[in-house]
Motif scaffolding. Structure first.
Motif, mmCIF file in Angstrom:
data_model
loop_
_atom_site.group_PDB
_atom_site.id
_atom_site.type_symbol
_atom_site.label_atom_id
_atom_site.label_comp_id
_atom_site.label_asym_id
_atom_site.label_seq_id
_atom_site.Cartn_x
_atom_site.Cartn_y
_atom_site.Cartn_z
ATOM 1 N N HIS A 41 0.852 -1.202 0.000
ATOM 2 C CA HIS A 41 0.000 0.000 0.000
ATOM 3 C C HIS A 41 0.881 1.243 0.000
ATOM 4 O O HIS A 41 1.932 1.262 0.657
ATOM 5 N N ASP A 42 0.471 2.301 -0.706
ATOM 6 C CA ASP A 42 1.364 3.464 -0.827
ATOM 7 C C ASP A 42 1.500 4.284 0.467
ATOM 8 O O ASP A 42 2.320 5.196 0.534
ATOM 9 N N TRP A 43 0.723 3.985 1.498
ATOM 10 C CA TRP A 43 0.908 4.663 2.791
ATOM 11 C C TRP A 43 2.055 4.037 3.591
ATOM 12 O O TRP A 43 2.561 4.666 4.526
ATOM 13 N N VAL A 44 2.457 2.806 3.273
ATOM 14 C CA VAL A 44 3.462 2.102 4.086
ATOM 15 C C VAL A 44 4.795 2.859 4.024
ATOM 16 O O VAL A 44 5.244 3.266 2.954
ATOM 17 N N GLY A 45 5.382 3.096 5.216
ATOM 18 C CA GLY A 45 6.660 3.797 5.303
ATOM 19 C C GLY A 45 6.492 5.305 5.475
ATOM 20 O O GLY A 45 7.445 6.014 5.779
ATOM 21 N N ARG A 46 5.261 5.806 5.300
ATOM 22 C CA ARG A 46 5.047 7.263 5.407
ATOM 23 C C ARG A 46 4.646 7.663 6.818
ATOM 24 O O ARG A 46 4.239 6.839 7.628
ATOM 25 N N ASP A 47 4.765 8.950 7.099
ATOM 26 C CA ASP A 47 4.260 9.499 8.357
ATOM 27 C C ASP A 47 2.710 9.518 8.277
ATOM 28 O O ASP A 47 2.153 9.893 7.244
ATOM 29 N N VAL A 48 2.057 9.125 9.356
ATOM 30 C CA VAL A 48 0.581 9.032 9.347
ATOM 31 C C VAL A 48 -0.062 10.385 9.022
ATOM 32 O O VAL A 48 -0.984 10.475 8.196
ATOM 33 N N GLY A 49 0.435 11.448 9.680
ATOM 34 C CA GLY A 49 -0.157 12.773 9.491
ATOM 35 C C GLY A 49 -0.027 13.220 8.039
ATOM 36 O O GLY A 49 -1.003 13.706 7.438
#
Ligand code: NAD
Length: 271
Positions: A41-49
Motif C-alpha cells: 500500500h502506498d501509505w506504508v513507510g510514510r508518516d501518518v499525518g
C-alpha cells in the motif's frame, strides 16, 4: 503519572481507519504509536499525518505489525478477516488488547482467534455503537415475547463499497432474535449465507439487503404477524460513532484478563 496507553490503528487508510486515527489524536486518554496498512500500500513507510494530508506527527505506517505492536497496549483493527486473524497472533505476543471491528468473518475464521485470546483480551463486535448493542437486547426481548406467528426479517442498508452481506450488525440482530425465540443460532447463520432473498417459511428469521450511495448503516428488525407489525430501527449517520465505541473498548480492555469479549461487556449491557 503513568504514560497514556499506546494505540495502533490497523487499516489506516480505510474509511474507518482514518476516522479512528483522528479520534485517537483528539483523545487525551490515549496516544497513537503506529498505524498498519497492507503490504504494497502506498501509505506504508510514510508518516501518518502526512499520509492523511496534514502535518507530520512522527508516527509511521507499517506493513509489519511487530514493530509498532511492541510499543502498544491495544490495536484497533477494522481491516479484513485474514488480516485480523494474522494480527491476533501478534497482539497476543505483545500482550496487547485486540479490538476487532472487522466483519464478514466465517465461523472457522472466528474460531482461529481463540488461541490468541488465551494470552490477551479480544473485544470483537460487528457494531461498536451503543444504540445497536442496546437494540440487540430489545430484539431479544421482543422475539421472546412473540410466538412463531410473527416472522422476523432483518433489513439492512449500507454504502455501495461494503464487501460483506448481510452486514455483521444484521447477523448480530438475527442472532439476538434467534436467542430470544430459542432457536438454533446456526440456522440463522445458514439463512444469512444461503440466500438473502426468496421465500420464507412461517416463523423464519430472514435477511434483506440494500446497497447504495453513501449510507453509513441502517438496520431494521421487522416482526410481521397477521394484521400487525412491529419494527425496531437504528440509523447510523456518522461513522465517528463506531470509532467512539472502539476507543471506549480499547480503554476498557486495558485491565481485563485474556479472553473474548464484545460490546455488551464494554457497555455493561449484558443482561
Ligand atoms: P475499507 O476498505 O475502507 O478499509 C479497510 C482497510 O484495511 C483498507 O485500507 C485496506 O488496505 C486495509 N487492510 C487490508 N488488509 C490489511 C492488512 N493485512 N494489514 C493492514 N491493513 C489492511 O473498509 P471500512 O469501511 O473502513 O471497513 C473495514 C471493516 O470494518 C469492514 O469489515 C467493515 O464491515 C467493518 N466495519 C465495522 C464496524 C463496526 O462497528 N464493527 C463499523 C464500520 C465498518
Amino acid at each position: 503519572m503513568s504514560e497514556l496507553p499506546g494505540i495502533v490503528i490497523a487499516g489506516a487508510s480505510g474509511r474507518m481507519g482514518q476516522m479512528l486515527i483522528r479520534s485517537v489524536l483528539e483523545s487525551d486518554r490515549m496516544r497513537l504509536v503506529g498505524a498498519l496498512e497492507r503490504e504494497g500500500h502506498d501509505w506504508v513507510g510514510r508518516d501518518v499525518g502526512e499520509a492523511m494530508g496534514g502535518v507530520a506527527l512522527g508516527v509511521h505506517v507499517f506493513d509489519d505489525p511487530l514493530e509498532p505492536m511492541a510499543k502498544a497496549q491495544a490495536v484497533i483493527d477494522f481491516t479484513a478477516p485474514e488480516a485480523t486473524i494474522a494480527l491476533s497472533g501478534i497482539a497476543a505476543q505483545a500482550r496487547a488488547a485486540h479490538i476487532i471491528g472487522t466483519t464478514g468473518m466465517s465461523d472457522d475464521q472466528i474460531a482461529r482467534l481463540e488461541p490468541a485470546s488465551r494470552h490477551s483480551p479480544i473485544v470483537r463486535a460487528g457494531n461498536m455503537s451503543l444504540g445497536v448493542n442496546l437494540l440487540t437486547q430489545l430484539v431479544k426481548q421482543v422475539a421472546a415475547a412473540l410466538d412463531e406467528d410473527f416472522d422476523i426479517e432483518v433489513v439492512e442498508a449500507h454504502h455501495h463499497h461494503k464487501v460483506d452481506a448481510p452486514s455483521g450488525t444484521a447477523l448480530m440482530l438475527g442472532e439476538a432474535a434467534a436467542e430470544g425465540r430459542g432457536v438454533d443460532l446456526a440456522q440463522v447463520r445458514d439463512a444469512a449465507r444461503d440466500g438473502i432473498t426468496g421465500a420464507r417459511k412461517r416463523g423464519d428469521i430472514g435477511f434483506s439487503v440494500i446497497r447504495g450511495g453513501d449510507i453509513v448503516g441502517e438496520h431494521e428488525v421487522l416482526f410481521a404477524g397477521a394484521g400487525e407489525r412491529i419494527t425496531l430501527k437504528h440509523m447510523a449517520t456518522d461513522r465517528a460513532l463506531f470509532a467512539k465505541g472502539a476507543l471506549r473498548a480499547a480503554l476498557w480492555a486495558q485491565d481485563k484478563a485474556p479472553g473474548q469479549y464484545d460490546m455488551l461487556d464494554v457497555l455493561g449491557l449484558r443482561g
